[in-house]
Design an enzyme around this catalytic site. Structure first.
Site, PDB file in Angstrom:
ATOM      1  N   HIS A  72      -8.878   3.383 -32.953  1.00 13.67           N
ATOM      2  CA  HIS A  72      -9.259   3.965 -31.688  1.00 13.67           C
ATOM      3  C   HIS A  72     -10.997   4.338 -32.017  1.00 13.67           C
ATOM      4  CE1 HIS A  72      -5.841   5.544 -29.396  1.00 13.67           C
ATOM      5  NE2 HIS A  72      -5.489   4.523 -30.055  1.00 13.67           N
ATOM      6  N   TYR A 201      -7.661  14.648 -24.088  1.00 20.19           N
ATOM      7  CA  TYR A 201      -7.593  16.207 -24.648  1.00 20.19           C
ATOM      8  C   TYR A 201      -7.972  16.737 -23.238  1.00 20.19           C
ATOM      9  CZ  TYR A 201      -7.530  15.360 -29.776  1.00 20.19           C
ATOM     10  OH  TYR A 201      -7.194  14.955 -30.759  1.00 20.19           O
ATOM     11  N   PRO A 293      -3.631  22.043 -34.788  1.00 20.31           N
ATOM     12  CA  PRO A 293      -3.516  20.542 -34.727  1.00 20.31           C
ATOM     13  C   PRO A 293      -4.521  19.936 -34.019  1.00 20.31           C
ATOM     14  CG  PRO A 293      -1.664  21.551 -33.585  1.00 20.31           C
ATOM     15  CD  PRO A 293      -2.270  22.585 -34.165  1.00 20.31           C
ATOM     16  N   LYS A 297      -6.716  17.332 -37.929  1.00 24.89           N
ATOM     17  CA  LYS A 297      -7.044  17.635 -39.502  1.00 24.89           C
ATOM     18  C   LYS A 297      -6.276  17.573 -40.370  1.00 24.89           C
ATOM     19  CE  LYS A 297     -11.300  16.525 -38.388  1.00 24.89           C
ATOM     20  NZ  LYS A 297     -10.984  14.939 -38.182  1.00 24.89           N
ATOM     21  N   TYR A 385     -15.019  14.861 -35.737  1.00 20.64           N
ATOM     22  CA  TYR A 385     -13.544  14.293 -35.476  1.00 20.64           C
ATOM     23  C   TYR A 385     -13.238  12.989 -36.271  1.00 20.64           C
ATOM     24  CZ  TYR A 385      -9.642  12.897 -32.321  1.00 20.64           C
ATOM     25  OH  TYR A 385      -8.182  12.633 -32.190  1.00 20.64           O
TER      26      TYR A 385
HETATM   27  P1  RFL Z   1       4.239  18.548 -45.720  1.00 20.95           P
HETATM   28  O1  RFL Z   1       4.231  17.497 -45.051  1.00 20.95           O
HETATM   29  O2  RFL Z   1       4.734  19.961 -45.273  1.00 20.95           O
HETATM   30  O3  RFL Z   1       5.219  18.290 -47.032  1.00 20.95           O
HETATM   31  C1  RFL Z   1       5.706  19.438 -48.071  1.00 20.95           C
HETATM   32  C2  RFL Z   1       7.006  18.903 -48.614  1.00 20.95           C
HETATM   33  O4  RFL Z   1       7.350  19.642 -49.624  1.00 20.95           O
HETATM   34  C3  RFL Z   1       8.961  19.968 -49.466  1.00 20.95           C
HETATM   35  N1  RFL Z   1       9.122  21.335 -49.988  1.00 20.95           N
HETATM   36  C4  RFL Z   1       9.554  21.471 -51.253  1.00 20.95           C
HETATM   37  N2  RFL Z   1      10.028  20.871 -52.040  1.00 20.95           N
HETATM   38  C5  RFL Z   1      10.525  21.175 -53.215  1.00 20.95           C
HETATM   39  N3  RFL Z   1      10.797  22.496 -53.407  1.00 20.95           N
HETATM   40  C6  RFL Z   1      10.388  23.411 -52.676  1.00 20.95           C
HETATM   41  N4  RFL Z   1      10.702  24.793 -52.702  1.00 20.95           N
HETATM   42  C7  RFL Z   1       9.963  22.997 -51.165  1.00 20.95           C
HETATM   43  N5  RFL Z   1       9.418  23.589 -50.188  1.00 20.95           N
HETATM   44  C8  RFL Z   1       8.955  22.448 -49.442  1.00 20.95           C
HETATM   45  C9  RFL Z   1       9.034  19.809 -48.069  1.00 20.95           C
HETATM   46  O5  RFL Z   1      10.530  19.503 -47.530  1.00 20.95           O
HETATM   47  C10 RFL Z   1       8.108  18.736 -47.484  1.00 20.95           C
HETATM   48  O6  RFL Z   1       8.727  17.533 -47.566  1.00 20.95           O
HETATM   49  O7  RFL Z   1       2.942  18.944 -46.596  1.00 20.95           O
HETATM   50  P2  RFL Z   1       1.720  17.848 -46.879  1.00 20.95           P
HETATM   51  O8  RFL Z   1       2.267  16.861 -47.681  1.00 20.95           O
HETATM   52  O9  RFL Z   1       0.588  18.812 -47.429  1.00 20.95           O
HETATM   53  O10 RFL Z   1       1.308  17.181 -45.540  1.00 20.95           O
HETATM   54  C11 RFL Z   1       0.644  18.112 -44.626  1.00 20.95           C
HETATM   55  C12 RFL Z   1       0.759  17.314 -43.407  1.00 20.95           C
HETATM   56  O11 RFL Z   1       2.311  17.267 -43.222  1.00 20.95           O
HETATM   57  C13 RFL Z   1       0.266  18.494 -42.182  1.00 20.95           C
HETATM   58  O12 RFL Z   1      -0.883  18.655 -42.473  1.00 20.95           O
HETATM   59  C14 RFL Z   1       0.350  17.962 -40.745  1.00 20.95           C
HETATM   60  O13 RFL Z   1       1.395  17.317 -40.599  1.00 20.95           O
HETATM   61  C15 RFL Z   1       0.061  19.161 -39.936  1.00 20.95           C
HETATM   62  N6  RFL Z   1       0.451  18.856 -38.750  1.00 20.95           N
HETATM   63  C16 RFL Z   1      -0.381  18.151 -37.875  1.00 20.95           C
HETATM   64  N7  RFL Z   1      -1.316  17.593 -38.320  1.00 20.95           N
HETATM   65  C17 RFL Z   1      -2.046  16.879 -37.430  1.00 20.95           C
HETATM   66  O14 RFL Z   1      -3.188  16.277 -37.940  1.00 20.95           O
HETATM   67  N8  RFL Z   1      -1.601  16.499 -36.201  1.00 20.95           N
HETATM   68  C18 RFL Z   1      -0.514  16.988 -35.284  1.00 20.95           C
HETATM   69  O15 RFL Z   1      -0.196  16.582 -34.557  1.00 20.95           O
HETATM   70  C19 RFL Z   1       0.289  17.869 -36.489  1.00 20.95           C
HETATM   71  N9  RFL Z   1       1.389  18.364 -35.925  1.00 20.95           N
HETATM   72  C20 RFL Z   1       1.788  19.307 -38.149  1.00 20.95           C
HETATM   73  C21 RFL Z   1       2.213  19.220 -36.818  1.00 20.95           C
HETATM   74  C22 RFL Z   1       2.352  20.406 -38.891  1.00 20.95           C
HETATM   75  C23 RFL Z   1       3.560  20.810 -38.535  1.00 20.95           C
HETATM   76  N10 RFL Z   1       4.357  21.841 -39.418  1.00 20.95           N
HETATM   77  C24 RFL Z   1       3.852  22.121 -40.854  1.00 20.95           C
HETATM   78  C25 RFL Z   1       5.343  22.776 -38.990  1.00 20.95           C
HETATM   79  C26 RFL Z   1       3.472  19.775 -36.372  1.00 20.95           C
HETATM   80  C27 RFL Z   1       4.276  20.519 -37.249  1.00 20.95           C
HETATM   81  C28 RFL Z   1       5.645  21.035 -36.675  1.00 20.95           C
HETATM   82  C1  PHB Z   2      -0.558  13.397 -32.328  1.00 22.66           C
HETATM   83  O1  PHB Z   2      -0.394  12.331 -31.928  1.00 22.66           O
HETATM   84  O2  PHB Z   2       0.666  13.932 -32.572  1.00 22.66           O
HETATM   85  C2  PHB Z   2      -1.783  14.182 -32.142  1.00 22.66           C
HETATM   86  C3  PHB Z   2      -2.966  13.722 -32.065  1.00 22.66           C
HETATM   87  C4  PHB Z   2      -4.144  14.198 -32.113  1.00 22.66           C
HETATM   88  C5  PHB Z   2      -4.288  15.672 -32.111  1.00 22.66           C
HETATM   89  C6  PHB Z   2      -2.958  16.362 -32.543  1.00 22.66           C
HETATM   90  C7  PHB Z   2      -1.712  15.653 -32.633  1.00 22.66           C
HETATM   91  O3  PHB Z   2      -5.196  16.562 -32.306  1.00 22.66           O
END
Ligand code: RFL
Ligand code: PHB
Length: 390
Positions: A72, A201, A293, A297, A385
Site C-alpha cells: 500500500h 481511517y 491499534p 504499530k 506510519y
Molecule cells: P502475542 O501475539 O500476544 O503472543 C504471545 C504468545 O504467548 C503465549 N503465552 C504463553 N505461552 C506460554 N506460557 C504462558 N504463560 C503464556 N502466556 C501467553 C500466548 O498464547 C501467545 O501465543 O504477542 P507478540 O508475539 O509479542 O505479538 C504482538 C502482537 O500480537 C500484537 O502487538 C498485535 O497483535 C497487537 N494488536 C494489533 N496490532 C496492530 O498493529 N493492529 C491491530 O489491528 C491489532 N489488533 C492486537 C489487535 C492485539 C490484540 N490483543 C493483544 C488482545 C487485537 C487484539 C485483540
Molecule cells: C487491521 O487491518 O486489522 C488494522 C489495520 C490498521 C490498523 C489497525 C488494524 O491501524
C-alpha cells in the site's frame, strides 16, 4: 533438556526470534501455553512496516507474504464528509507498507520452523522462568501431567501482555506506565470485497471507523464503541448500519456487505514496562509494551524488539561480546516510546472522547485540517506510519 535460548510464547515475536536464531545456528526452544490452532485462530494486526517485511525475509519466511500481501502506497483520512489521501510513498521518499494479516505471518513462521526442525512445545502448562538473575537460568513447564525443566543461557519473554515473564520479575525492579481508554474497537471479518483498495481511517461524530482488509476478497472493518457493549448485541446488520453512517457518502454507497465470520471487541490500552531486561530474561513485544491499534504499530514494535534482541544474541554467541545485550533495553525502549507517542496522537486525533467538550472538538477538527493541508504535518504522519528507522 538444555538449549541456548528458551523462548516463552509462540506469537509473532517468539516465532520470528526463534527462526532468526535457528538460521544463525543458535539453539532455541519455544514453549507455548495454548495449541497451534488456537494461536492461528486469533485475528489481530494487518499492516506491516518495511522493517517487519525485511525480518520475515531474513527469517526465510517471506515468500507467500510477497506473493499474496498487498503493498500500500497510501491511505485515506475521512472527516467532515470528505476524504483526503495521505500519499505515503511520495511523502517518505519511496516507502510503503504491506497489508498481510498477522494470522498468515504466524502460519508462515510456524511452517518454516517445522521445515527447519525447530522445537516448539505447544500446550505447555504452568511455564515458569527461574533464576534469571544468576548465570544459570532455567524454565519449568508441565506437559501431559509431567513437570519438565529446560536449562538455558537466556530466556526470551515473548508471551504477550498477559504472559508469565513480566509477572515473574520482582515488583521493585520494574516500572509500569499505563493508559486505558474508555472505548474499544468492535471488529468484523467478512468475505466481501473491501470498499476501497486502500485503508480508510474515519473520524465521525458517531465515533471512529476503520476500513481495512486482508485480501481483495476479505474485508476487515472496525467501529469505536463503549467497552460496556456486548458483541452478541451487534448483529451484522447493526454493524453495517453503524459503519455506513460513519463513512463519507460516496464511500458508504460503495460498501458491499455480507455475513461476517468473526466479530470481537478489543479494548484500547497503552502500556510500557521499564526496563525490558532483567539479568538473563528479556521482555519482547506485547510482553513489554502495548499500543492502541490506531497507528498499526503493535506487531511492528514486536518485530523491532526482535531485530535488536537477535542482533544482541548473535553478537554474544558469535563475537563473544555482551555489549548488545547490555544495550537491548534502552535501544528497544527508545523506539517503543516514539511509537507510543504516535499511537496516542493517532488515537486522540481520530476518536471521539466524551470528555473532550466543544473546545476539544474544535481543536481536533483543526488538527485534521492542518494534517491534510500542511506538507510538514502530512510528512510527519507518513514517516511514523511507514515506521521509524531501527
Ligand atoms: P502475542 O501475539 O500476544 O503472543 C504471545 C504468545 O504467548 C503465549 N503465552 C504463553 N505461552 C506460554 N506460557 C504462558 N504463560 C503464556 N502466556 C501467553 C500466548 O498464547 C501467545 O501465543 O504477542 P507478540 O508475539 O509479542 O505479538 C504482538 C502482537 O500480537 C500484537 O502487538 C498485535 O497483535 C497487537 N494488536 C494489533 N496490532 C496492530 O498493529 N493492529 C491491530 O489491528 C491489532 N489488533 C492486537 C489487535 C492485539 C490484540 N490483543 C493483544 C488482545 C487485537 C487484539 C485483540
Ligand atoms: C487491521 O487491518 O486489522 C488494522 C489495520 C490498521 C490498523 C489497525 C488494524 O491501524
Amino acid at each position: 533438556m538444555r538449549t541456548q535460548v528458551a523462548i516463552i510464547g509462540s506469537g509473532p515475536s517468539g516465532l520470528l526470534l526463534g527462526q532468526l536464531l535457528t538460521n544463525a545456528g543458535i539453539d532455541n526452544v519455544i514453549l507455548e501455553r495454548v495449541s497451534k490452532d488456537y494461536v492461528l485462530g486469533r485475528v489481530r494486526a494487518g499492516v506491516l512496516e518495511e522493517g517487519t517485511v525485511g525480518l520475515m525475509d531474513e527469517a526465510g519466511a517471506g515468500k507467500r507474504m510477497h506473493a499474496e500481501g498487498l503493498p500500500h502506497d497510501g491511505f485515506d483520512l475521512a472527516f467532515d464528509g470528505g476524504h483526503h489521501r495521505i500519499n505515503l510513498f511520495e511523502l517518505t521518499g519511496g516507502k510503503r507498507v504491506m497489508v498481510y494479516g498477522q494470522t498468515e505471518l504466524t502460519r508462515d513462521l510456524m511452517g518454516k520452523r517445522e521445515q527447519t526442525g525447530g522445537v516448539s512445545i505447544y500446550e505447555a502448562a504452568n511455564v515458569r522462568p527461574h533464576d534469571f538473575d544468576g548465570a544459570q537460568p532455567y524454565v519449568t513447564y508441565e506437559k501431559d501431567g509431567t513437570e519438565h525443566r529446560i536449562d538455558c543461557d537466556f530466556i526470551a519473554g515473548c508471551d504477550g501482555f498477559h504472559g508469565v515473564s513480566r509477572k515473574s520479575v520482582q515488583r521493585d525492579a520494574i516500572t509500569e506506565f499505563q493508559r486505558e481508554y474508555p472505548f474499544g474497537w468492535l471488529g468484523v471479518l467478512a468475505d466481501i470485497p473491501p470498499v476501497s483498495h486502500e485503508l480508510i481511517y474515519a473520524n465521525h461524530p458517531r465515533g471512529f471507523a476503520l476500513c481495512s482488509m486482508r485480501s481483495p476478497t476479505r474485508s476487515r472493518y472496525y467501529v469505536q464503541c463503549p467497552l460496556t457493549e456486548k458483541v452478541e448485541n451487534w448483529s451484522d446488520d447493526r454493524f453495517w448500519d453503524e459503519l455506513r453512517q460513519r463513512l463519507p457518502d460516496d464511500v458508504a454507497e460503495r460498501l458491499v456487505t455480507g455475513p461476517s465470520f468473526e466479530k470481537s471487541l478489543a479494548p484500547l490500552r497503552s502500556f510500557v514496562a521499564e526496563p525490558l531486561r532483567f539479568g538473563r530474561l528479556f521482555l519482547v513485544g506485547d510482553a513489554g509494551h502495548i499500543v492502541p491499534p490506531t497507528g498499526a504499530k503493535g506487531l511492528n514494535l514486536a518485530a523491532s524488539d526482535v531485530r535488536y534482541l537477535f542482533d544482541a544474541l548473535r553478537e554474544y554467541y558469535l563475537e563473544k561480546s555482551g555489549a548488545g545485550i547490555d544495550a537491548y533495553s534502552a535501544k528497544a525502549l527508545a523506539r517503543v516510546w516514539k511509537a507510543e507517542r504516535f499511537s496516542t496522537w493517532m488515537t486522540s486525533t481520530l476518536h471521539r472522547f466524551d470528555e473532550q467538550g466543544a473546545f476539544g472538538q474544535r481543536i481536533q477538527e483543526a488538527e485534521l485540517n492542518y494534517l491534510v493541508s500542511s506538507q510538514a504535518a502530512s510528512t510527519s504522519l507518513a514517516e511514523n506510519y511507514v515506521g521509524l528507522p531501527y
